[in-house]
Design an enzyme around this catalytic site. Structure first.
Site, PDB file in Angstrom:
ATOM      1  N   CYS A   2      -1.875   2.344   5.439  1.00  0.00           N
ATOM      2  CA  CYS A   2      -1.617   3.782   5.316  1.00  0.00           C
ATOM      3  C   CYS A   2      -2.006   4.538   6.599  1.00  0.00           C
ATOM      4  O   CYS A   2      -2.742   4.039   7.444  1.00  0.00           O
ATOM      5  CB  CYS A   2      -2.338   4.408   4.132  1.00  0.00           C
ATOM      6  SG  CYS A   2      -1.824   3.775   2.528  1.00  0.00           S
ATOM      7  N   ILE A  53      -0.574  -0.159  -2.518  1.00  0.00           N
ATOM      8  CA  ILE A  53      -1.406  -1.265  -2.978  1.00  0.00           C
ATOM      9  C   ILE A  53      -1.815  -1.041  -4.439  1.00  0.00           C
ATOM     10  O   ILE A  53      -1.567  -1.863  -5.293  1.00  0.00           O
ATOM     11  CB  ILE A  53      -2.654  -1.435  -2.088  1.00  0.00           C
ATOM     12  CG1 ILE A  53      -2.229  -1.766  -0.643  1.00  0.00           C
ATOM     13  CG2 ILE A  53      -3.577  -2.521  -2.628  1.00  0.00           C
ATOM     14  CD1 ILE A  53      -3.364  -1.825   0.342  1.00  0.00           C
TER      15      ILE A  53
END
Length: 207
Positions: A2, A53
């Site tokens: 990210c 995730i």
């Protein structure tokens, strides 16, 4: 992995903020190719490049609950324990196990004291619209990177310096005062970087 990016500047228009935050996000595409999210409100623009995730639906970012918005990079290792403690305080969750929501719910309950309760690797920004305050925070060891550059009436920040450059608020200059450290140690210690007036948020700190 990210990537997060943000601008806090009351002097420019929302359209200008939108253009700049999208340029920053484009430079961080490699950190989160799964999804792009943005939050723009008057003086603030927050962007999030997501690598999914946990909780693909419940963990979308930027995440807003009530008057508070967060962008988050990392993982909270004690997410389950934190959730249980908040649920005991009669705090209810929308997601099944999003650690992003746990930070946000914790902030709404405890304020900045929740930062001391977090165990993990993280860098995040929280915008509190009630008081027009932006907070950026980094984990205790400094696993997740977070850089910032002060600008007139505000700040621009991101997971990587290239995003700060992409905002067009900053023209890169070498920090010549740190050249000896870089050549001798192959790194720059403390809060400075090899870019003049671009700083690292120190591990275990928030501003």
């Amino acid at each position: 992995m990210c990537g997060i990016s943000g601008i806090f500047n009351p002097s420019i228009s929302e359209n200008n903020l939108k253009e700049k935050i999208r340029n920053m996000g484009a430079s961080l595409y490699h950190r989160g190719p799964d999804e792009w999210g943005e939050y723009i409100n008057k003086s603030i623009a927050l962007g999030h490049n997501r690598l999914t995730i946990l909780d693909s639906e419940g963990g979308k970012q930027p995440m807003t609950i009530d008057w508070v918005t967060i962008i988050f990079n990392g993982e909270i290792y004690n997410n389950f324990e934190l959730r249980i403690s908040l649920i005991k305080e009669e705090i209810f969750f929308n997601s099944s196990h999003s650690d992003t929501e746990s930070i946000l719910r914790g902030y709404l309950k405890y304020g900045t004291e929740v930062f001391q309760k977090l165990e993990g690797m993280f860098a995040f920004a929280i915008y509190d619209s009630r008081i027009n305050k932006l907070l950026i925070c980094r984990d205790y060891i400094g696993i997740k990177t977070l850089y910032y550059h002060p600008i007139d009436n505000g700040i621009v920040f991101a997971s990587e310096v290239k995003a700060i450059i992409a905002s067009s608020f900053y023209k890169p200059y070498i920090n010549k005062f740190q050249l000896p450290n870089f050549f001798f140690n192959r790194s720059v210690y403390g809060g400075e970087t090899m870019f003049l007036n671009v700083f690292k948020l120190l591990p275990g700190h928030f501003i």
